[in-house]
Design a protein around this motif. Structure first.
Motif, PDB file in Angstrom:
ATOM      1  N   THR A 125     -10.534 -35.288  19.555  1.00  0.00           N
ATOM      2  CA  THR A 125      -9.979 -35.649  18.941  1.00  0.00           C
ATOM      3  C   THR A 125     -10.399 -36.783  17.776  1.00  0.00           C
ATOM      4  N   GLY A 126     -11.695 -36.766  18.194  1.00  0.00           N
ATOM      5  CA  GLY A 126     -12.615 -37.754  17.046  1.00  0.00           C
ATOM      6  C   GLY A 126     -13.237 -36.912  15.918  1.00  0.00           C
ATOM      7  N   ALA A 127     -13.315 -35.245  16.441  1.00  0.00           N
ATOM      8  CA  ALA A 127     -13.602 -34.579  15.191  1.00  0.00           C
ATOM      9  C   ALA A 127     -12.322 -33.935  14.331  1.00  0.00           C
ATOM     10  N   ALA A 128     -11.372 -33.869  14.838  1.00  0.00           N
ATOM     11  CA  ALA A 128      -9.948 -34.062  14.584  1.00  0.00           C
ATOM     12  C   ALA A 128      -9.732 -34.912  13.647  1.00  0.00           C
ATOM     13  N   LEU A 129      -9.408 -36.201  14.273  1.00  0.00           N
ATOM     14  CA  LEU A 129      -9.244 -37.103  13.018  1.00  0.00           C
ATOM     15  C   LEU A 129      -9.965 -37.194  11.764  1.00  0.00           C
ATOM     16  N   ALA A 130     -12.336 -37.254  11.805  1.00  0.00           N
ATOM     17  CA  ALA A 130     -12.244 -36.380  10.874  1.00  0.00           C
ATOM     18  C   ALA A 130     -11.851 -35.825  10.012  1.00  0.00           C
ATOM     19  N   LEU A 131     -11.594 -34.777  10.442  1.00  0.00           N
ATOM     20  CA  LEU A 131     -10.218 -34.026   9.518  1.00  0.00           C
ATOM     21  C   LEU A 131      -9.456 -33.775   9.041  1.00  0.00           C
ATOM     22  N   HIS A 132      -8.814 -34.620   9.132  1.00  0.00           N
ATOM     23  CA  HIS A 132      -7.257 -34.627   8.989  1.00  0.00           C
ATOM     24  C   HIS A 132      -7.047 -35.993   7.613  1.00  0.00           C
ATOM     25  N   LEU A 133      -8.994 -36.767   7.740  1.00  0.00           N
ATOM     26  CA  LEU A 133      -8.524 -37.374   6.452  1.00  0.00           C
ATOM     27  C   LEU A 133      -9.148 -36.800   5.685  1.00  0.00           C
ATOM     28  N   LEU A 134     -10.218 -35.941   6.098  1.00  0.00           N
ATOM     29  CA  LEU A 134     -10.981 -35.212   4.697  1.00  0.00           C
ATOM     30  C   LEU A 134     -10.324 -34.146   4.557  1.00  0.00           C
ATOM     31  N   PHE A 135      -9.491 -33.627   5.005  1.00  0.00           N
ATOM     32  CA  PHE A 135      -8.983 -32.410   5.304  1.00  0.00           C
ATOM     33  C   PHE A 135      -7.265 -32.072   4.566  1.00  0.00           C
ATOM     34  N   PRO A 136      -6.165 -33.703   4.188  1.00  0.00           N
ATOM     35  CA  PRO A 136      -4.949 -33.104   4.933  1.00  0.00           C
ATOM     36  C   PRO A 136      -4.077 -31.998   4.506  1.00  0.00           C
TER      37      PRO A 136
END
Length: 338
Positions: A125-136
Protein backbone atom coordinates in the motif's frame (compact mmCIF):
# COMPACT_ATOMS: atom_id res chain seq x y z
CA UNK A 1 2.00 -54.00 28.89
CA UNK A 2 1.69 -50.22 29.05
CA UNK A 3 -0.62 -48.40 26.65
CA UNK A 4 0.04 -44.74 25.83
CA UNK A 5 -2.35 -42.58 23.84
CA UNK A 6 -0.78 -41.32 20.66
CA UNK A 7 -3.75 -39.95 18.71
CA UNK A 8 -2.97 -36.82 16.66
CA UNK A 9 -4.20 -33.57 18.12
CA UNK A 10 -4.73 -30.37 16.12
CA UNK A 11 -2.30 -27.94 17.71
CA UNK A 12 -3.62 -24.67 19.01
CA UNK A 13 -2.42 -21.40 17.42
CA UNK A 14 0.91 -20.19 18.73
CA UNK A 15 -0.36 -17.30 20.85
CA UNK A 16 3.17 -16.42 21.93
CA UNK A 17 3.73 -14.66 18.58
CA UNK A 18 0.29 -13.02 18.42
CA UNK A 19 0.62 -9.22 18.69
CA UNK A 20 -1.48 -7.35 21.28
CA UNK A 21 -4.98 -6.76 19.96
CA UNK A 22 -5.25 -3.09 20.95
CA UNK A 23 -1.95 -2.27 19.30
CA UNK A 24 -3.01 -4.02 16.09
CA UNK A 25 -6.34 -2.18 15.99
CA UNK A 26 -4.59 1.18 16.22
CA UNK A 27 -1.98 0.09 13.68
CA UNK A 28 -4.48 -1.12 11.08
CA UNK A 29 -6.68 1.95 11.62
CA UNK A 30 -3.64 4.19 11.18
CA UNK A 31 -2.62 2.44 7.97
CA UNK A 32 -6.14 2.80 6.60
CA UNK A 33 -6.16 6.52 7.46
CA UNK A 34 -2.84 7.02 5.69
CA UNK A 35 -4.24 5.12 2.71
CA UNK A 36 -7.27 7.40 2.44
CA UNK A 37 -5.31 10.61 2.99
CA UNK A 38 -2.65 9.58 0.49
CA UNK A 39 -5.21 8.92 -2.22
CA UNK A 40 -6.91 12.25 -1.58
CA UNK A 41 -3.55 14.05 -1.62
CA UNK A 42 -2.98 12.87 -5.18
CA UNK A 43 -6.31 14.29 -6.32
CA UNK A 44 -6.63 17.30 -8.58
CA UNK A 45 -3.89 16.65 -11.16
CA UNK A 46 -6.37 16.55 -14.01
CA UNK A 47 -4.24 17.51 -17.00
CA UNK A 48 -1.31 15.32 -15.97
CA UNK A 49 -3.65 12.39 -15.26
CA UNK A 50 -5.20 12.53 -18.76
CA UNK A 51 -1.82 12.93 -20.39
CA UNK A 52 -0.50 9.85 -18.58
CA UNK A 53 -3.65 7.95 -19.56
CA UNK A 54 -2.91 8.55 -23.23
CA UNK A 55 0.64 7.28 -22.75
CA UNK A 56 -0.53 4.12 -20.98
CA UNK A 57 -3.16 3.40 -23.65
CA UNK A 58 -0.61 3.76 -26.44
CA UNK A 59 1.91 1.58 -24.56
CA UNK A 60 -0.65 -1.21 -24.20
CA UNK A 61 -1.23 -1.16 -27.96
CA UNK A 62 2.51 -1.37 -28.57
CA UNK A 63 2.76 -4.32 -26.16
CA UNK A 64 -0.22 -5.98 -27.92
CA UNK A 65 -2.14 -6.37 -24.66
CA UNK A 66 -5.80 -7.40 -25.00
CA UNK A 67 -8.29 -4.64 -25.57
CA UNK A 68 -10.19 -3.68 -22.41
CA UNK A 69 -13.27 -3.26 -24.58
CA UNK A 70 -13.39 -7.01 -25.29
CA UNK A 71 -13.82 -7.75 -21.57
CA UNK A 72 -16.42 -5.02 -21.17
CA UNK A 73 -18.34 -6.38 -24.13
CA UNK A 74 -18.89 -9.63 -22.20
CA UNK A 75 -20.37 -7.72 -19.24
CA UNK A 76 -22.67 -5.56 -21.34
CA UNK A 77 -24.68 -8.57 -22.55
CA UNK A 78 -27.04 -8.19 -19.60
CA UNK A 79 -27.93 -5.61 -16.97
CA UNK A 80 -27.72 -8.16 -14.15
CA UNK A 81 -24.17 -9.16 -15.01
CA UNK A 82 -22.84 -5.63 -15.30
CA UNK A 83 -24.56 -4.57 -12.08
CA UNK A 84 -23.07 -7.58 -10.31
CA UNK A 85 -19.63 -6.51 -11.55
CA UNK A 86 -20.19 -2.96 -10.30
CA UNK A 87 -21.29 -4.32 -6.93
CA UNK A 88 -18.22 -6.54 -6.73
CA UNK A 89 -16.01 -3.53 -7.45
CA UNK A 90 -17.75 -1.45 -4.78
CA UNK A 91 -15.42 -0.85 -1.83
CA UNK A 92 -17.89 -1.75 0.92
CA UNK A 93 -18.99 -5.02 -0.74
CA UNK A 94 -15.83 -7.06 -1.36
CA UNK A 95 -12.66 -4.94 -1.40
CA UNK A 96 -12.48 -3.84 2.25
CA UNK A 97 -14.60 -6.61 3.88
CA UNK A 98 -12.62 -9.44 2.26
CA UNK A 99 -9.31 -7.96 3.38
CA UNK A 100 -10.60 -7.33 6.90
CA UNK A 101 -11.97 -10.86 7.30
CA UNK A 102 -8.70 -12.24 5.97
CA UNK A 103 -6.65 -10.35 8.57
CA UNK A 104 -8.98 -11.23 11.45
CA UNK A 105 -8.88 -14.94 10.59
CA UNK A 106 -5.10 -14.93 10.37
CA UNK A 107 -4.84 -13.08 13.68
CA UNK A 108 -6.96 -15.71 15.43
CA UNK A 109 -5.81 -18.90 13.71
CA UNK A 110 -2.40 -18.19 12.13
CA UNK A 111 -0.64 -15.44 14.15
CA UNK A 112 2.71 -15.90 12.40
CA UNK A 113 1.10 -15.57 8.96
CA UNK A 114 -0.90 -12.59 10.18
CA UNK A 115 2.25 -10.63 11.03
CA UNK A 116 3.75 -11.54 7.65
CA UNK A 117 0.63 -10.65 5.62
CA UNK A 118 0.09 -7.40 7.49
CA UNK A 119 3.65 -6.33 6.68
CA UNK A 120 3.22 -7.28 3.03
CA UNK A 121 -0.02 -5.28 2.74
CA UNK A 122 1.59 -2.28 4.44
CA UNK A 123 4.60 -2.32 2.08
CA UNK A 124 2.38 -2.80 -0.98
CA UNK A 125 0.00 0.00 0.00
CA UNK A 126 2.84 2.40 0.77
CA UNK A 127 4.50 1.77 -2.58
CA UNK A 128 1.16 2.16 -4.38
CA UNK A 129 0.46 5.49 -2.67
CA UNK A 130 3.87 6.76 -3.72
CA UNK A 131 3.05 5.89 -7.35
CA UNK A 132 -0.34 7.58 -7.04
CA UNK A 133 1.45 10.80 -6.09
CA UNK A 134 4.18 10.49 -8.71
CA UNK A 135 2.06 9.20 -11.59
CA UNK A 136 -1.59 10.37 -11.51
CA UNK A 137 -3.59 8.42 -14.05
CA UNK A 138 -7.13 8.81 -15.35
CA UNK A 139 -9.02 5.51 -15.69
CA UNK A 140 -9.98 4.21 -19.13
CA UNK A 141 -13.65 5.10 -18.59
CA UNK A 142 -12.58 8.79 -18.75
CA UNK A 143 -10.31 8.42 -21.78
CA UNK A 144 -12.08 9.34 -25.05
CA UNK A 145 -9.64 7.26 -27.12
CA UNK A 146 -10.63 4.10 -25.22
CA UNK A 147 -14.32 4.47 -26.15
CA UNK A 148 -15.45 2.55 -23.05
CA UNK A 149 -18.64 2.82 -21.02
CA UNK A 150 -18.62 4.08 -17.44
CA UNK A 151 -20.65 1.13 -16.18
CA UNK A 152 -20.97 2.51 -12.66
CA UNK A 153 -22.60 5.74 -13.82
CA UNK A 154 -24.77 4.16 -16.52
CA UNK A 155 -25.94 0.97 -14.79
CA UNK A 156 -25.05 1.56 -11.11
CA UNK A 157 -24.07 1.32 -8.39
CA UNK A 158 -21.36 3.95 -8.75
CA UNK A 159 -18.40 4.23 -6.39
CA UNK A 160 -17.25 7.72 -7.33
CA UNK A 161 -18.69 11.22 -7.33
CA UNK A 162 -19.90 13.15 -10.35
CA UNK A 163 -16.91 15.53 -10.51
CA UNK A 164 -13.60 13.61 -10.41
CA UNK A 165 -11.49 16.67 -9.65
CA UNK A 166 -13.45 17.49 -6.47
CA UNK A 167 -14.30 13.95 -5.32
CA UNK A 168 -13.82 13.90 -1.52
CA UNK A 169 -14.55 10.17 -1.14
CA UNK A 170 -11.90 8.71 -3.41
CA UNK A 171 -9.17 9.74 -5.83
CA UNK A 172 -10.36 8.89 -9.31
CA UNK A 173 -6.91 9.62 -10.74
CA UNK A 174 -5.19 6.89 -8.73
CA UNK A 175 -5.57 4.10 -11.28
CA UNK A 176 -1.89 3.13 -11.38
CA UNK A 177 -1.37 0.69 -9.69
CA UNK A 178 -4.64 -1.06 -8.88
CA UNK A 179 -4.93 -1.74 -5.15
CA UNK A 180 -8.18 -3.54 -5.86
CA UNK A 181 -6.24 -6.24 -7.65
CA UNK A 182 -3.16 -5.98 -5.41
CA UNK A 183 -5.07 -6.57 -2.18
CA UNK A 184 -7.12 -9.37 -3.74
CA UNK A 185 -3.94 -11.11 -4.89
CA UNK A 186 -2.29 -10.64 -1.47
CA UNK A 187 -5.34 -12.15 0.26
CA UNK A 188 -5.34 -15.17 -2.06
CA UNK A 189 -1.60 -15.81 -1.73
CA UNK A 190 -1.79 -15.40 2.04
CA UNK A 191 -4.56 -17.99 2.30
CA UNK A 192 -2.75 -20.42 -0.01
CA UNK A 193 0.36 -20.20 2.16
CA UNK A 194 -1.43 -20.32 5.52
CA UNK A 195 -3.85 -23.19 4.81
CA UNK A 196 -3.29 -26.86 4.00
CA UNK A 197 -6.47 -27.85 2.18
CA UNK A 198 -6.08 -29.58 -1.17
CA UNK A 199 -8.53 -26.99 -2.55
CA UNK A 200 -6.59 -23.94 -1.32
CA UNK A 201 -5.55 -22.92 -4.86
CA UNK A 202 -9.19 -22.00 -5.47
CA UNK A 203 -8.50 -18.83 -3.46
CA UNK A 204 -6.77 -17.54 -6.60
CA UNK A 205 -10.21 -17.17 -8.19
CA UNK A 206 -10.70 -14.04 -6.06
CA UNK A 207 -7.96 -11.99 -7.78
CA UNK A 208 -8.93 -13.47 -11.16
CA UNK A 209 -12.54 -12.30 -10.80
CA UNK A 210 -11.31 -8.96 -9.46
CA UNK A 211 -9.09 -8.50 -12.52
CA UNK A 212 -11.98 -9.13 -14.92
CA UNK A 213 -14.19 -6.75 -12.92
CA UNK A 214 -11.76 -3.82 -12.74
CA UNK A 215 -11.00 -4.08 -16.47
CA UNK A 216 -14.57 -4.81 -17.59
CA UNK A 217 -15.99 -1.85 -15.64
CA UNK A 218 -13.31 0.40 -17.27
CA UNK A 219 -11.85 1.45 -13.93
CA UNK A 220 -8.34 0.13 -14.62
CA UNK A 221 -5.96 -0.77 -17.43
CA UNK A 222 -4.19 -4.10 -17.79
CA UNK A 223 -0.93 -2.33 -16.90
CA UNK A 224 -2.41 -1.26 -13.55
CA UNK A 225 -2.68 -4.93 -12.56
CA UNK A 226 0.75 -5.78 -13.99
CA UNK A 227 2.49 -3.00 -12.05
CA UNK A 228 0.87 -3.92 -8.73
CA UNK A 229 1.81 -7.57 -9.31
CA UNK A 230 5.45 -6.51 -9.69
CA UNK A 231 5.26 -4.46 -6.49
CA UNK A 232 3.73 -7.39 -4.61
CA UNK A 233 6.43 -9.73 -5.91
CA UNK A 234 9.11 -7.37 -4.58
CA UNK A 235 7.37 -7.29 -1.19
CA UNK A 236 7.28 -11.09 -1.07
CA UNK A 237 10.96 -11.28 -2.00
CA UNK A 238 11.85 -8.90 0.84
CA UNK A 239 9.50 -10.44 3.43
CA UNK A 240 9.83 -14.20 3.65
CA UNK A 241 6.77 -16.21 4.79
CA UNK A 242 6.94 -18.06 8.12
CA UNK A 243 8.11 -21.65 8.05
CA UNK A 244 5.47 -24.35 8.09
CA UNK A 245 5.11 -26.21 11.36
CA UNK A 246 4.77 -29.99 11.29
CA UNK A 247 1.35 -31.31 12.24
CA UNK A 248 0.58 -34.95 12.97
CA UNK A 249 -1.74 -36.66 10.53
CA UNK A 250 -5.33 -36.93 11.66
CA UNK A 251 -6.94 -40.31 12.08
CA UNK A 252 -9.83 -41.10 9.66
CA UNK A 253 -13.27 -40.02 10.78
CA UNK A 254 -14.86 -42.49 13.18
CA UNK A 255 -11.63 -44.41 13.72
CA UNK A 256 -9.62 -44.02 16.89
CA UNK A 257 -5.86 -43.87 16.64
CA UNK A 258 -4.20 -47.14 17.78
CA UNK A 259 -2.47 -46.83 21.17
CA UNK A 260 1.26 -47.11 21.29
CA UNK A 261 2.51 -50.18 23.16
CA UNK A 262 5.45 -49.71 25.53
CA UNK A 263 7.01 -52.78 27.13
CA UNK A 264 6.68 -52.98 30.90
CA UNK A 265 9.90 -52.70 32.90
CA UNK A 266 9.24 -55.87 34.91
CA UNK A 267 7.36 -59.18 34.71
CA UNK A 268 6.55 -62.26 36.73
CA UNK A 269 8.98 -65.14 36.63
CA UNK A 270 8.91 -68.75 37.74
CA UNK A 271 11.89 -70.72 38.81
CA UNK A 272 12.45 -72.16 35.37
CA UNK A 273 11.63 -69.36 32.99
CA UNK A 274 10.99 -65.65 32.59
CA UNK A 275 8.17 -63.98 30.65
CA UNK A 276 9.34 -61.46 28.05
CA UNK A 277 7.26 -58.31 28.58
CA UNK A 278 5.05 -57.30 25.64
CA UNK A 279 5.37 -60.62 23.80
CA UNK A 280 3.61 -63.13 26.04
CA UNK A 281 6.31 -65.80 25.47
CA UNK A 282 8.57 -67.53 27.97
CA UNK A 283 12.26 -67.78 27.56
CA UNK A 284 13.26 -71.04 29.25
CA UNK A 285 16.38 -71.49 31.29
CA UNK A 286 17.30 -67.84 31.84
CA UNK A 287 15.84 -67.19 35.28
CA UNK A 288 15.81 -63.44 34.66
CA UNK A 289 13.30 -60.82 33.55
CA UNK A 290 13.68 -59.20 30.12
CA UNK A 291 12.68 -55.55 30.05
CA UNK A 292 11.81 -53.43 27.00
CA UNK A 293 15.31 -51.99 26.81
CA UNK A 294 17.56 -54.83 27.93
CA UNK A 295 17.88 -57.91 30.12
CA UNK A 296 17.64 -57.17 33.80
CA UNK A 297 17.70 -59.49 36.80
CA UNK A 298 16.26 -57.03 39.26
CA UNK A 299 12.63 -57.20 38.18
CA UNK A 300 12.04 -60.91 38.97
CA UNK A 301 11.35 -62.79 42.18
CA UNK A 302 11.13 -66.45 43.05
CA UNK A 303 8.15 -68.70 42.43
CA UNK A 304 4.86 -67.54 43.93
CA UNK A 305 6.05 -64.01 44.71
CA UNK A 306 4.74 -60.84 43.10
CA UNK A 307 7.06 -58.80 40.92
CA UNK A 308 7.66 -55.17 41.85
CA UNK A 309 6.62 -53.00 38.89
CA UNK A 310 8.31 -49.73 38.17
CA UNK A 311 6.20 -46.97 36.65
CA UNK A 312 7.40 -44.84 33.81
CA UNK A 313 6.80 -41.13 34.51
CA UNK A 314 3.87 -39.59 32.68
CA UNK A 315 2.54 -42.92 31.30
CA UNK A 316 -0.61 -44.66 32.52
CA UNK A 317 0.05 -48.33 33.21
CA UNK A 318 -2.22 -51.35 33.20
CA UNK A 319 -2.01 -53.93 35.95
CA UNK A 320 -0.76 -57.34 34.79
CA UNK A 321 -2.84 -60.25 36.11
CA UNK A 322 -1.06 -62.27 38.79
CA UNK A 323 0.13 -65.69 37.68
CA UNK A 324 -0.48 -68.68 40.00
CA UNK A 325 2.61 -70.00 41.75
CA UNK A 326 4.00 -73.32 40.61
CA UNK A 327 5.96 -75.70 42.76
CA UNK A 328 9.47 -76.41 41.47
CA UNK A 329 9.99 -79.86 40.09
CA UNK A 330 13.14 -81.84 39.99
CA UNK A 331 14.85 -82.57 36.73
CA UNK A 332 16.77 -85.79 36.15
CA UNK A 333 20.29 -85.37 34.94
CA UNK A 334 20.91 -86.45 31.42
CA UNK A 335 22.50 -89.87 31.15
CA UNK A 336 20.83 -91.31 34.31
CA UNK A 337 18.44 -93.88 32.95
CA UNK A 338 15.79 -95.32 35.28
Amino acid sequence: MIHARSGPVDPEPDISVRPPLVRELFLVAGLFLVYKLGRLAANGHVEEAFRNAGHVWDLERVLHLPDEGAVQGLLLHGHTLVQAANTYYYYATVHFPATLVFLVWLYLRRPRHYVWSRRVLAVLTGAALALHLLFPLAPPRMLPAADLVDTGRVYGPSVYGDTPADDSLANQFAAMPSLHFGWALAVAVGLVVATRSRWRLLWLLHPLVTLLVIVGTANHYWLDAIVVTVLLSVAYAALRPPARTHRPRRAPAGQAAPPATIPAPGAYASGTGTQVSGTGAFEAGTGMCASGTGVSGTGAYGAGERTTRARLPGIRTRRTPELPARAPRAHARSGARR
